[in-house]
Design a protein around this motif. Structure first.
Motif, PDB file in Angstrom:
ATOM      1  N   VAL A  42       0.834  -1.203   0.000  1.00  0.00           N
ATOM      2  CA  VAL A  42       0.000   0.000   0.000  1.00  0.00           C
ATOM      3  C   VAL A  42       0.869   1.254   0.000  1.00  0.00           C
ATOM      4  O   VAL A  42       1.972   1.265   0.575  1.00  0.00           O
ATOM      5  CB  VAL A  42      -0.958   0.006   1.215  1.00  0.00           C
ATOM      6  N   THR A  43       0.398   2.302  -0.665  1.00  0.00           N
ATOM      7  CA  THR A  43       1.053   3.613  -0.640  1.00  0.00           C
ATOM      8  C   THR A  43       0.173   4.577   0.141  1.00  0.00           C
ATOM      9  O   THR A  43      -1.029   4.666  -0.109  1.00  0.00           O
ATOM     10  CB  THR A  43       1.266   4.158  -2.063  1.00  0.00           C
ATOM     11  N   ILE A  44       0.778   5.293   1.093  1.00  0.00           N
ATOM     12  CA  ILE A  44       0.057   6.277   1.890  1.00  0.00           C
ATOM     13  C   ILE A  44       0.577   7.660   1.542  1.00  0.00           C
ATOM     14  O   ILE A  44       1.760   7.960   1.729  1.00  0.00           O
ATOM     15  CB  ILE A  44       0.221   6.018   3.400  1.00  0.00           C
ATOM     16  N   LEU A  45      -0.297   8.505   1.010  1.00  0.00           N
ATOM     17  CA  LEU A  45       0.016   9.907   0.747  1.00  0.00           C
ATOM     18  C   LEU A  45      -0.441  10.719   1.954  1.00  0.00           C
ATOM     19  O   LEU A  45      -1.561  10.536   2.431  1.00  0.00           O
ATOM     20  CB  LEU A  45      -0.700  10.394  -0.507  1.00  0.00           C
ATOM     21  N   SER A  46       0.406  11.626   2.418  1.00  0.00           N
ATOM     22  CA  SER A  46       0.034  12.338   3.635  1.00  0.00           C
ATOM     23  C   SER A  46       0.651  13.725   3.670  1.00  0.00           C
ATOM     24  O   SER A  46       1.514  14.074   2.855  1.00  0.00           O
ATOM     25  CB  SER A  46       0.460  11.527   4.865  1.00  0.00           C
ATOM     26  N   THR A  47       0.197  14.519   4.649  1.00  0.00           N
ATOM     27  CA  THR A  47       0.599  15.921   4.752  1.00  0.00           C
ATOM     28  C   THR A  47       1.011  16.265   6.177  1.00  0.00           C
ATOM     29  O   THR A  47       0.563  15.654   7.141  1.00  0.00           O
ATOM     30  CB  THR A  47      -0.565  16.852   4.377  1.00  0.00           C
ATOM     31  N   GLY A  48       1.872  17.268   6.288  1.00  0.00           N
ATOM     32  CA  GLY A  48       2.170  17.937   7.544  1.00  0.00           C
ATOM     33  C   GLY A  48       2.373  17.043   8.753  1.00  0.00           C
ATOM     34  O   GLY A  48       3.158  16.095   8.751  1.00  0.00           O
ATOM     35  N   GLY A  49       1.622  17.380   9.819  1.00  0.00           N
ATOM     36  CA  GLY A  49       1.744  16.638  11.067  1.00  0.00           C
ATOM     37  C   GLY A  49       1.302  15.200  10.952  1.00  0.00           C
ATOM     38  O   GLY A  49       1.798  14.328  11.685  1.00  0.00           O
ATOM     39  N   THR A  50       0.374  14.916  10.041  1.00  0.00           N
ATOM     40  CA  THR A  50      -0.053  13.528   9.835  1.00  0.00           C
ATOM     41  C   THR A  50       1.091  12.706   9.266  1.00  0.00           C
ATOM     42  O   THR A  50       1.348  11.571   9.691  1.00  0.00           O
ATOM     43  CB  THR A  50      -1.271  13.462   8.903  1.00  0.00           C
ATOM     44  N   TYR A  51       1.799  13.277   8.312  1.00  0.00           N
ATOM     45  CA  TYR A  51       2.960  12.589   7.735  1.00  0.00           C
ATOM     46  C   TYR A  51       3.990  12.286   8.823  1.00  0.00           C
ATOM     47  O   TYR A  51       4.521  11.165   8.899  1.00  0.00           O
ATOM     48  CB  TYR A  51       3.585  13.439   6.639  1.00  0.00           C
ATOM     49  N   THR A  52       4.275  13.273   9.663  1.00  0.00           N
ATOM     50  CA  THR A  52       5.269  13.080  10.725  1.00  0.00           C
ATOM     51  C   THR A  52       4.847  11.968  11.678  1.00  0.00           C
ATOM     52  O   THR A  52       5.650  11.107  12.051  1.00  0.00           O
ATOM     53  CB  THR A  52       5.470  14.397  11.501  1.00  0.00           C
ATOM     54  N   ALA A  53       3.567  11.966  12.062  1.00  0.00           N
ATOM     55  CA  ALA A  53       3.067  10.931  12.969  1.00  0.00           C
ATOM     56  C   ALA A  53       3.159   9.553  12.326  1.00  0.00           C
ATOM     57  O   ALA A  53       3.538   8.567  12.978  1.00  0.00           O
ATOM     58  CB  ALA A  53       1.625  11.240  13.366  1.00  0.00           C
ATOM     59  N   GLN A  68       5.035  12.184   0.981  1.00  0.00           N
ATOM     60  CA  GLN A  68       4.450  13.504   1.191  1.00  0.00           C
ATOM     61  C   GLN A  68       3.576  13.868  -0.004  1.00  0.00           C
ATOM     62  O   GLN A  68       3.958  13.640  -1.159  1.00  0.00           O
ATOM     63  CB  GLN A  68       5.560  14.550   1.316  1.00  0.00           C
ATOM     64  N   VAL A  69       2.401  14.436   0.265  1.00  0.00           N
ATOM     65  CA  VAL A  69       1.546  14.903  -0.820  1.00  0.00           C
ATOM     66  C   VAL A  69       2.291  15.910  -1.688  1.00  0.00           C
ATOM     67  O   VAL A  69       2.174  15.898  -2.923  1.00  0.00           O
ATOM     68  CB  VAL A  69       0.238  15.507  -0.261  1.00  0.00           C
ATOM     69  N   SER A  70       3.080  16.774  -1.074  1.00  0.00           N
ATOM     70  CA  SER A  70       3.813  17.784  -1.849  1.00  0.00           C
ATOM     71  C   SER A  70       4.810  17.137  -2.812  1.00  0.00           C
ATOM     72  O   SER A  70       5.030  17.648  -3.923  1.00  0.00           O
ATOM     73  CB  SER A  70       4.537  18.747  -0.911  1.00  0.00           C
ATOM     74  N   GLN A  75       4.120  20.185  -5.837  1.00  0.00           N
ATOM     75  CA  GLN A  75       3.840  21.532  -5.356  1.00  0.00           C
ATOM     76  C   GLN A  75       4.053  21.604  -3.845  1.00  0.00           C
ATOM     77  O   GLN A  75       3.461  20.815  -3.109  1.00  0.00           O
ATOM     78  CB  GLN A  75       2.393  21.934  -5.679  1.00  0.00           C
ATOM     79  N   PRO A  76       4.884  22.534  -3.363  1.00  0.00           N
ATOM     80  CA  PRO A  76       5.065  22.661  -1.914  1.00  0.00           C
ATOM     81  C   PRO A  76       3.803  23.191  -1.249  1.00  0.00           C
ATOM     82  O   PRO A  76       2.972  23.845  -1.883  1.00  0.00           O
ATOM     83  CB  PRO A  76       6.214  23.668  -1.792  1.00  0.00           C
ATOM     84  N   GLU A  77       3.667  22.902   0.037  1.00  0.00           N
ATOM     85  CA  GLU A  77       2.538  23.434   0.787  1.00  0.00           C
ATOM     86  C   GLU A  77       2.662  24.948   0.905  1.00  0.00           C
ATOM     87  O   GLU A  77       3.745  25.498   1.060  1.00  0.00           O
ATOM     88  CB  GLU A  77       2.493  22.833   2.199  1.00  0.00           C
ATOM     89  N   THR A  78       1.523  25.642   0.818  1.00  0.00           N
ATOM     90  CA  THR A  78       1.493  27.073   1.043  1.00  0.00           C
ATOM     91  C   THR A  78       1.803  27.377   2.506  1.00  0.00           C
ATOM     92  O   THR A  78       1.464  26.594   3.398  1.00  0.00           O
ATOM     93  CB  THR A  78       0.098  27.628   0.692  1.00  0.00           C
ATOM     94  N   LEU A  82      -2.169  26.390   4.144  1.00  0.00           N
ATOM     95  CA  LEU A  82      -3.472  26.754   3.576  1.00  0.00           C
ATOM     96  C   LEU A  82      -3.806  25.927   2.343  1.00  0.00           C
ATOM     97  O   LEU A  82      -4.966  25.595   2.105  1.00  0.00           O
ATOM     98  CB  LEU A  82      -3.495  28.245   3.221  1.00  0.00           C
ATOM     99  N   VAL A  83      -2.803  25.623   1.532  1.00  0.00           N
ATOM    100  CA  VAL A  83      -3.031  24.799   0.336  1.00  0.00           C
ATOM    101  C   VAL A  83      -2.069  23.622   0.383  1.00  0.00           C
ATOM    102  O   VAL A  83      -0.849  23.803   0.282  1.00  0.00           O
ATOM    103  CB  VAL A  83      -2.825  25.604  -0.968  1.00  0.00           C
ATOM    104  N   LYS A  84      -2.631  22.433   0.560  1.00  0.00           N
ATOM    105  CA  LYS A  84      -1.818  21.221   0.629  1.00  0.00           C
ATOM    106  C   LYS A  84      -2.318  20.158  -0.337  1.00  0.00           C
ATOM    107  O   LYS A  84      -1.537  19.533  -1.053  1.00  0.00           O
ATOM    108  CB  LYS A  84      -1.829  20.651   2.063  1.00  0.00           C
ATOM    109  N   THR A  85      -3.610  19.930  -0.352  1.00  0.00           N
ATOM    110  CA  THR A  85      -4.171  18.801  -1.110  1.00  0.00           C
ATOM    111  C   THR A  85      -5.066  19.241  -2.262  1.00  0.00           C
ATOM    112  O   THR A  85      -5.573  18.387  -2.999  1.00  0.00           O
ATOM    113  CB  THR A  85      -4.989  17.892  -0.179  1.00  0.00           C
ATOM    114  N   LEU A  86      -5.287  20.546  -2.423  1.00  0.00           N
ATOM    115  CA  LEU A  86      -6.154  21.029  -3.499  1.00  0.00           C
ATOM    116  C   LEU A  86      -5.362  21.033  -4.805  1.00  0.00           C
ATOM    117  O   LEU A  86      -4.821  22.041  -5.240  1.00  0.00           O
ATOM    118  CB  LEU A  86      -6.685  22.425  -3.170  1.00  0.00           C
TER     119      LEU A  86
END
Length: 229
Positions: A42-53, A68-70, A75-78, A82-86
């Motif tokens: 399985v591949t898990i895409l994640s962001t920010g604090g969720t990725y770290t956890a 990382q989603v980025s 695209q890096p997170e704003t 504010l913009v991570k997964t859009l």
């Protein structure tokens, strides 16, 4: 506007790509480890604090399985998250239909992955807006945008995607996957979609209720307002 009406869907869908971004991390670590036991590829895409956890929870097992989603979107997170997964590739992965050849071509063209499971819960707007001393700006900053968008997209496409918004459902989802080669059935995806839309409805109602009950005139002092007005 033409709308797609799907005629053919699968009952069982194997979870191969997961999108995880949660505010409430209750049970997340055990759930992630269970995902890898159920499907080691399985591949898990994640962001920010969720990725770290998740990185901490999975340890060496995160290598090649956690991204990382980025990094995935390019695209890096704003600033401020504010913009991570859009992103087009994210929503193509959420909304594409299994037996739609045009969608398959879009996935191939963009090298996007179909996303089978979304693990998302939302910024704690009600808690933040009702905390002692909370201002309009405290409330506004805790209005989740990306979370509800992901939840709604996944729930709309329950034909193929599971929208997992409640940590209390983690155990049942893992149990079903472990007994069916990492797959979830249509009935489960539909039940999760019902809960997902109920969640976003309550969330939007809480925001609307707060704004309707809050007088802007009384809150203007928290801002430095330029250009008059």
């Amino acid at each position: 506007m033409a709308v797609n009406k799907v005629a053919t869907i699968d009952d069982w869908v194997r979870v191969t790509t997961v999108l995880a971004s949660v505010s409430d991390k209750t049970g997340l670590e055990a759930f992630a480890r269970g995902l890898l036991r159920g499907n080691p590829s399985v591949t898990i895409l994640s962001t920010g604090g969720t990725y770290t956890a998740l990185e901490q929870a999975l340890g060496p097992g995160a290598a090649g399985r956690l991204q990382q989603v980025s990094q995935y979107t390019g695209q890096p997170e704003t600033q401020g998250g504010l913009v991570k997964t859009l992103d087009f590739r994210i929503y193509l992965g959420l909304l594409s239909e299994t037996y739609n050849s045009a969608h398959a071509a879009d996935l191939a063209r963009t090298a996007a992955r179909p996303i089978d499971l979304v693990v998302v819960n939302l910024y704690p707007f009600e808690k933040a807006s009702t905390a002692a001393g909370a201002t309009l700006e405290d409330a506004r900053a805790n209005v989740d945008i990306g979370g509800p968008c992901m939840v709604r997209a996944a729930a709309k496409n329950f034909h193929r995607v599971a929208a997992l918004t409640d940590p209390q459902d983690y155990g049942a989802v893992l149990e079903e996957m472990s007994g069916h080669q990492g797959a979830l059935c249509l009935a489960t995806r539909y039940r999760l979609a019902q809960k997902a839309f109920a969640l976003t409805a309550r969330y939007d109602a809480a925001i609307a209720g707060y704004l309707q009950a809050t007088a802007l005139a009384a809150e203007r002092g928290i801002y430095s307002i330029r250009n008059g007005g």
